[in-house]
Structures are given as C-alpha cells and as structure tokens.
Design a protein around this motif. Structure first.
Motif, PDB file in Angstrom:
ATOM      1  N   ALA A 169       0.826  -1.206   0.000  1.00 47.72           N
ATOM      2  CA  ALA A 169       0.000   0.000   0.000  1.00 47.72           C
ATOM      3  C   ALA A 169       0.860   1.256   0.000  1.00 47.72           C
ATOM      4  N   GLU A 170       1.929   1.262   0.805  1.00 48.92           N
ATOM      5  CA  GLU A 170       2.758   2.457   0.879  1.00 48.92           C
ATOM      6  C   GLU A 170       3.490   2.718  -0.432  1.00 48.92           C
ATOM      7  N   ALA A 171       4.033   1.666  -1.041  1.00 53.61           N
ATOM      8  CA  ALA A 171       4.744   1.849  -2.307  1.00 53.61           C
ATOM      9  C   ALA A 171       3.803   2.384  -3.382  1.00 53.61           C
ATOM     10  N   LYS A 172       2.596   1.839  -3.435  1.00 57.05           N
ATOM     11  CA  LYS A 172       1.620   2.337  -4.413  1.00 57.05           C
ATOM     12  C   LYS A 172       1.285   3.800  -4.141  1.00 57.05           C
ATOM     13  N   ALA A 173       1.126   4.146  -2.880  1.00 51.14           N
ATOM     14  CA  ALA A 173       0.796   5.533  -2.530  1.00 51.14           C
ATOM     15  C   ALA A 173       1.944   6.468  -2.877  1.00 51.14           C
ATOM     16  N   GLU A 174       3.190   6.050  -2.615  1.00 49.01           N
ATOM     17  CA  GLU A 174       4.338   6.889  -2.933  1.00 49.01           C
ATOM     18  C   GLU A 174       4.507   7.051  -4.442  1.00 49.01           C
ATOM     19  N   LEU A 175       4.093   6.051  -5.199  1.00 50.36           N
ATOM     20  CA  LEU A 175       4.152   6.142  -6.654  1.00 50.36           C
ATOM     21  C   LEU A 175       3.013   6.986  -7.222  1.00 50.36           C
ATOM     22  N   GLY A 176       1.998   7.246  -6.391  1.00 46.75           N
ATOM     23  CA  GLY A 176       0.849   8.008  -6.853  1.00 46.75           C
ATOM     24  C   GLY A 176      -0.137   7.202  -7.658  1.00 46.75           C
ATOM     25  N   THR A 177      -0.077   5.863  -7.531  1.00 45.69           N
ATOM     26  CA  THR A 177      -0.949   4.994  -8.324  1.00 45.69           C
ATOM     27  C   THR A 177      -1.956   4.230  -7.482  1.00 45.69           C
ATOM     28  N   ILE A 178      -2.046   4.522  -6.207  1.00 41.97           N
ATOM     29  CA  ILE A 178      -2.906   3.728  -5.338  1.00 41.97           C
ATOM     30  C   ILE A 178      -4.379   3.991  -5.644  1.00 41.97           C
ATOM     31  N   THR A 179      -5.159   2.929  -5.572  1.00 41.00           N
ATOM     32  CA  THR A 179      -6.600   2.997  -5.786  1.00 41.00           C
ATOM     33  C   THR A 179      -7.318   2.416  -4.577  1.00 41.00           C
ATOM     34  N   GLN A 180      -8.622   2.603  -4.550  1.00 37.33           N
ATOM     35  CA  GLN A 180      -9.404   2.004  -3.469  1.00 37.33           C
ATOM     36  C   GLN A 180      -9.301   0.479  -3.509  1.00 37.33           C
ATOM     37  N   THR A 181      -9.194  -0.083  -4.713  1.00 36.23           N
ATOM     38  CA  THR A 181      -9.038  -1.536  -4.835  1.00 36.23           C
ATOM     39  C   THR A 181      -7.751  -2.006  -4.157  1.00 36.23           C
ATOM     40  N   ASP A 182      -6.679  -1.226  -4.304  1.00 37.43           N
ATOM     41  CA  ASP A 182      -5.413  -1.571  -3.636  1.00 37.43           C
ATOM     42  C   ASP A 182      -5.582  -1.573  -2.114  1.00 37.43           C
ATOM     43  N   ILE A 183      -6.285  -0.578  -1.594  1.00 38.38           N
ATOM     44  CA  ILE A 183      -6.544  -0.518  -0.153  1.00 38.38           C
ATOM     45  C   ILE A 183      -7.386  -1.699   0.278  1.00 38.38           C
ATOM     46  N   ASP A 184      -8.354  -2.077  -0.541  1.00 37.20           N
ATOM     47  CA  ASP A 184      -9.264  -3.162  -0.172  1.00 37.20           C
ATOM     48  C   ASP A 184      -8.557  -4.504  -0.041  1.00 37.20           C
ATOM     49  N   LYS A 185      -7.439  -4.669  -0.746  1.00 38.56           N
ATOM     50  CA  LYS A 185      -6.720  -5.949  -0.627  1.00 38.56           C
ATOM     51  C   LYS A 185      -5.491  -5.845   0.273  1.00 38.56           C
ATOM     52  N   SER A 186      -5.364  -4.749   0.979  1.00 36.16           N
ATOM     53  CA  SER A 186      -4.217  -4.593   1.887  1.00 36.16           C
ATOM     54  C   SER A 186      -4.670  -4.054   3.242  1.00 36.16           C
ATOM     55  N   ILE A 187      -4.816  -2.742   3.366  1.00 29.27           N
ATOM     56  CA  ILE A 187      -5.165  -2.127   4.648  1.00 29.27           C
ATOM     57  C   ILE A 187      -6.491  -2.660   5.185  1.00 29.27           C
ATOM     58  N   LYS A 188      -7.438  -2.860   4.308  1.00 24.90           N
ATOM     59  CA  LYS A 188      -8.755  -3.343   4.757  1.00 24.90           C
ATOM     60  C   LYS A 188      -8.646  -4.659   5.519  1.00 24.90           C
ATOM     61  N   LEU A 189      -7.760  -5.542   5.095  1.00 23.71           N
ATOM     62  CA  LEU A 189      -7.624  -6.843   5.764  1.00 23.71           C
ATOM     63  C   LEU A 189      -7.140  -6.680   7.201  1.00 23.71           C
ATOM     64  N   LEU A 190      -6.260  -5.711   7.434  1.00 22.78           N
ATOM     65  CA  LEU A 190      -5.765  -5.462   8.793  1.00 22.78           C
ATOM     66  C   LEU A 190      -6.862  -4.875   9.660  1.00 22.78           C
ATOM     67  N   ARG A 191      -7.666  -4.005   9.093  1.00 24.87           N
ATOM     68  CA  ARG A 191      -8.761  -3.405   9.860  1.00 24.87           C
ATOM     69  C   ARG A 191      -9.897  -4.402  10.076  1.00 24.87           C
ATOM     70  N   ASP A 192     -10.137  -5.256   9.089  1.00 26.67           N
ATOM     71  CA  ASP A 192     -11.177  -6.280   9.251  1.00 26.67           C
ATOM     72  C   ASP A 192     -10.866  -7.185  10.437  1.00 26.67           C
ATOM     73  N   ARG A 193      -9.599  -7.485  10.637  1.00 25.24           N
ATOM     74  CA  ARG A 193      -9.204  -8.363  11.744  1.00 25.24           C
ATOM     75  C   ARG A 193      -9.748  -7.879  13.083  1.00 25.24           C
ATOM     76  N   VAL A 194      -9.767  -6.546  13.261  1.00 22.83           N
ATOM     77  CA  VAL A 194     -10.184  -5.976  14.542  1.00 22.83           C
ATOM     78  C   VAL A 194     -11.523  -5.241  14.447  1.00 22.83           C
ATOM     79  N   GLY A 195     -12.242  -5.459  13.349  1.00 23.39           N
ATOM     80  CA  GLY A 195     -13.574  -4.882  13.230  1.00 23.39           C
ATOM     81  C   GLY A 195     -13.597  -3.379  13.015  1.00 23.39           C
ATOM     82  N   MET A 196     -12.541  -2.844  12.390  1.00 19.75           N
ATOM     83  CA  MET A 196     -12.473  -1.408  12.119  1.00 19.75           C
ATOM     84  C   MET A 196     -12.970  -1.101  10.708  1.00 19.75           C
TER      85      MET A 196
END
Length: 583
Positions: free
Chosen positions: A394-421
């Motif tokens: 997620a960070e590399a995509k964001a630093e490249l300026g190419t990050i999308t919501q789909t990228d977040i959904d398969k990365s950060i979302k999984l960490l937040r889902d673990r704890v119900g965030m």
C-alpha cells in the motif's frame, strides 16, 4: 508442542563458533576444507544452517533501542536517540566475518553434484547475503560490495566504498535468485521463496522511499519492484491475515507458543526443552530494566472505533486515561493495558503499573502468564509477517501516486477487518488530510495523495508497533528530527488521587511533600519524581526531562565508519559530518 528444526541447533553452534577468531578469519578446519566438504545436500544444509544466526532475536525485535525509536519511552536512551553518537575506534557495525562465510560457501557449493539441492541452498546463501547488505546499506549508505572470499593480501581489502546504487543492484540480483530457487513449501522457521519475496518487499520499500525523500533519484523503479514483490506474494494466496475474535486476534499473534504460520512468514522459534528462551515478560514488566512504555503520540494515533480521528475531538490533549481509551481501535487494548485488562493466567483486573512503565501506557503485546516472568518466555517472535507485506504494498503504491481504493481493499482493509475497524476511504482522506499527522511528518510529499500517505503511515505505526521497524521508517522518510522531541506519557491535571479504570477504587496517588500513609492496592508517585510537563499545574508525563536530545540532519541518518578501518584502508571515506567526532 514445538517442532524443533535443525537450524536452531545450527544457530547455537554458530554462536559458539563465533568466539573462535581462527574460524572467522581463515578457511574452516580440515574436515570443512572445500576439497573435503560441500559434496552432499546434507553438507550444504549443515553449512547454511549457521547463517540463520544472523536473524534478529527476541531482544532485537521487541526491545533494543533505537529500533522502537519514537514509539517507546524508557529510563535509558540509546545514543542514536540522545544524539550523542561518536565515531568508534572499532566495531560499530562495520563487521564482515559473516559475509566471508557466505561467500566461502558460494565459491565451493559447486562441489555438490545434486544440482537441485545446490540451487536451493545457494538461494538461502544469497538470501542471507542480501539480508547482510541490507543492514549495511541502512547503517552506512555506500559500502564495499564483496562477492568473493578475500585473502589477507588481496587488493580488494583496500577498495573504496561502492555507491549504494551499485550495492542495491547486486542485492536485487541475490534476492531474485533466492526467490527463484528457495523452497516453495512455506515454513515459519526456514527460508523459503516467500521469505525472499518478503525481504525484497521490505528492502525495496526502504530503498525506494529513502531515495525519494533524500533526493537520490531513481526511486520509482525501486518502488515498482516493491509493488511487484508484494503483489506476487499477495496473489499467491499462500498467506492470510489471522482472524478470530476482533478483541483478541491481534494479541494472539504475539503470545502464540508456535508461530501462527497462516500469517507469520518467518519467526524466531523458542522452546524451553532445548532450552532456547527469551525474556519479553521480564523486560516489559521489570522495574529494573528500562520500564518501557508506549509514547503519547502513538496513543493519539489510534483511530476511534468508528474510524474517526481521536485528535479531531476537542480537548483530546487533556483527556485522562479512562476517557482517552474508550471506543478506540481494538489494537490499542491488545497492545497496552486499558481499563478492564486481565492478564493471561489471572482473573483480577489490572491497571497500568507505574513502577514498571515510565509513561503509564504499559505493554501487553508479547506478555505471557506470570509463570514466564523470570525470563523463560517461549512465544515465537515475528521476523517477517504478511501484515508488513500488505503495508509495504500500500505504501509503495501511494508513494508512486498509483494507489486505488481496490489496492486498499486488498491490503489495509484486511488489517482493519481483523479488529472490526472500518475500511480506509482513499477519496475521503485525500480530501481531508489529518492535520495532526501533518505535524508528525512534515517531510511527507504534499499533493493530492497526502491524506492516504499519512493514513498508511498511521496504520503501519499501529500495526507494527514494537516489532523493530520504526527507526528505519523514520530514517527513510527523513523524519529523524522526531527523535529530538520530548517523549510523553499519560496526562494528569496535577497531584491527587486517581481511579484509573473508573471501578470506584483509587489506583494511583500522585502526591507532593511527605508520602501519605500507604493503602493496600494503591500506587504512589511523588510529583517531581513523576515529572509532569507543567509541574504542579499538571500535564503529560515527561520522560527523562533533564536529557537534551539532539538530531543533526547533516549526519545522523548514517552511522560513522570506525577510525581504525579508515586508517587500515585509506581509500575509505568517512560519512559526511562524522569526520570530527572522536571516540
């Protein structure tokens, strides 16, 4: 029941051998001479097993300063954090013995006629050479690249430093070889293809962002390699984020006797029967070993349970412990003691212990039952885990300026889902970047992507806290000046009696003058020994208020080369700014 892999014993053997200078500086004894060894898969395995000793142990992962950097306060500060480093006469991380062993192996493994075995163990050796050089690159920047064994009269011993770009290009060749040739079946204790992909993800994120924020150029290509390595691991489906109860799953990862290999890519294994144990309980809970505590700025960084920002709440800076811990990201209560905390193996509720935590924010991450308090902890410790790879992606995509919501959904979302965030909303955070985080990271790239960059940094800090990543993160983001800021703990309005968990009983008494008569169950802290930033008028706990911390932007991102090395090799040049610092 732990499965004991042979490499544990290889590591122990390597630790003993490291005391033998003859072994380090010369060819091995006769039975390990190249003409007599490296002829079978078993011999290749036995030799490469010793390389595992290079991996960090529990102390380096969860405790060593400066690894925790500005996440943690304690009553001892590393020279890196105080700004008091000087050029050493010798040592200082400028050691090459392990590299010589790796290169010795790679020069002689061709003796083995079993090509499949040779390629596999060569992959392990080249993984460790990339790992070795990653540490050198982070520490010193430019370093000499050696891919062969040098003798005492070899001209290569007096070569100048190679540029970090040359070194990193060679590291990429090594890690790509490891990815192609290490075993594919996953293992929590052995180097595999997946461990190599995780290392490539880590080192490319570091180097790409270091080049970007330090203005060295060629950052994008390296960040794209981080994305590719991370995505290869993600798309393989080999690992998942461990889930159970959102209120316990995160903590369970770090107290497991056996590494949870659905998420742990590589862990340091511990087993009382060997015996091979560590002292996490002791270091975290002892009144005589630093009294570590989470810093206030980390506590402020946890989001509210509904995903809103704690630091948007009016008066957040003067909230007391009970109020500030309510309805927060569940990872907070699985990282530090919060109201209602019950220690493993006990039924009673425990509040933070100010005798063992200088900030009051006392860790529960890694803490086992009281039976392990004497320094006999056996929970496995994380070295690479899947969560880090998702964050790297997620960070590399964001630093490249190419990050999308789909990228977040398969990365950060999984960490937040673990704890119900709630999930991270790219459009929303980019439209309204967090002003608190903007103050925390003044060098972050500003533009249309600033909000999501800041939120990924928040996520990384919270998810990986006390896993040894923070110092390197600050170095690559060019945010080393954070280390010179005061380290703070809980807020108190002044002297008085405090019911920390609001259960109707007093837990803490902060007093002035003569100590009051002790009441069982209460903790007592004298104001002045417990330092509040505004003295009698209260404020946050100040860690080590008499220590003036410094950060030099011109030199402190690198370590100095020892003076003896400069004298032995006049082609070496000292890192900028360190020329006049004595040992």
């Amino acid at each position: 029941m732990k499965i004991k892999h042979s490499y544990i014993f290889g590591m122990l053997a390597a630790a003993l051998l490291s005391c033998n200078n003859e072994y380090l500086e010369r060819y091995p004894i006769a039975e390990l001479a190249p003409e007599n060894y490296f002829r079978s898969a078993a011999e290749l395995q036995n030799y490469t097993n010793a390389f595992y000793n290079r991996l960090p142990d529990a102390l380096a992962i969860h405790y060593n300063n400066p690894n925790q950097a500005d996440d943690e306060a304690r009553n001892t500060l590393a020279a890196e954090i105080q700004g008091t480093r000087e050029t050493p006469s010798s040592g200082g991380g400028w050691d090459w013995a392990e590299l010589r062993r790796i290169n010795f192996y790679l020069e002689n493994s061709h003796n083995c006629a079993d090509e499949a075995a040779r390629l596999q163990y060569d992959g392990i050796a080249r993984f460790f050479r990339a790992y070795f050089y990653f540490d050198k690159l982070v520490r010193f920047g430019d370093v000499p690249w050696y891919d062969s064994v040098l003798e005492i009269d070899d001209e290569g011993l007096t070569k100048a430093r190679d540029s970090r770009k040359v070194v990193f290009a060679n590291m990429l060749e090594d890690i790509d070889f490891a990815i192609a040739n290490c075993q594919e079946p996953k293992s929590g204790q052995l180097i595999t293809k997946w461990t190599a992909l995780a290392l490539k993800s880590r080192m490319c994120l570091f180097e790409g962002t270091f080049r970007k924020y330090h203005g060295l150029g060629d950052a994008e290509e390296i960040l794209q390699q981080c994305v590719a390595a991370s995505e290869a691991l993600i798309n393989s489906g080999t690992y998942t984020i461990y889930t159970s109860d959102p209120n316990t799953a995160y903590q369970e990862l770090f107290i497991a006797e056996d590494a949870i290999t659905s998420e742990m890519i590589l862990a340091r294994q511990y087993d009382a029967s060997v015996p091979f144990v560590h002292s996490a309980n002791f270091y975290i809970l002892s009144a005589s070993y630093g009294r570590p505590g989470l810093q206030k700025s980390v506590v402020n960084s946890y989001l509210m349970k509904d995903g809103s920002r704690f630091t948007d709440i009016p008066g957040y800076g003067t909230m007391q412990f009970f109020e500030e811990t309510q309805n927060r990201d569940p990872r907070m209560a699985q990282t530090i003691r919060t109201p209602g905390y019950k220690r493993i193996g006990r039924n009673e509720v425990s509040v933070p212990d100010f005798a063992t935590s200088v900030t009051g924010y006392q860790y529960v991450k890694y803490v086992l039952a009281p039976a392990f308090d004497s320094g006999q902890s056996t929970n496995d410790m994380p070295i690479f885990r899947y969560a880090e790879v998702l964050l790297n992606f997620a960070e590399a995509k964001a630093e490249l300026g190419t990050i999308t919501q789909t990228d977040i959904d398969k990365s950060i979302k999984l960490l937040r889902d673990r704890v119900g965030m709630p999930n991270l909303d790219v459009a929303a955070v980019n439209a309204n970047p967090d002003p608190y985080l903007l103050q925390e990271y003044p060098h972050v790239e500003t533009g249309t992507n600033t909000g999501v960059l800041l939120e990924i940094r928040r996520e990384r800090r919270i998810e990986l806290v006390k896993e040894g990543h923070r110092y390197r993160d600050l170095m690559r983001w060019k945010e080393g000046a954070r280390l010179a800021k005061p380290f703070y703990g809980m807020y108190f309005p002044g002297a008085g009696e405090y019911d920390l968990d609001h259960d109707g009983t007093i837990d803490l008494v902060i007093y002035q003058g003569q100590a009051p008569a002790a009441v069982p169950g209460r903790q007592y802290q004298r104001l002045g020994e417990l330092v509040l930033e505004n003295g009698e008028n209260g404020g946050r706990i100040v860690n080590m208020p008499d220590i003036i911390k410094r950060w030099d932007e011109d030199k402190d991102y690198f370590y100095p080369i020892p003076t003896q090395e400069l004298q032995l090799n006049t082609n070496l040049q000292q890192n900028p700014g360190w020329e006049d610092t004595g040992s």
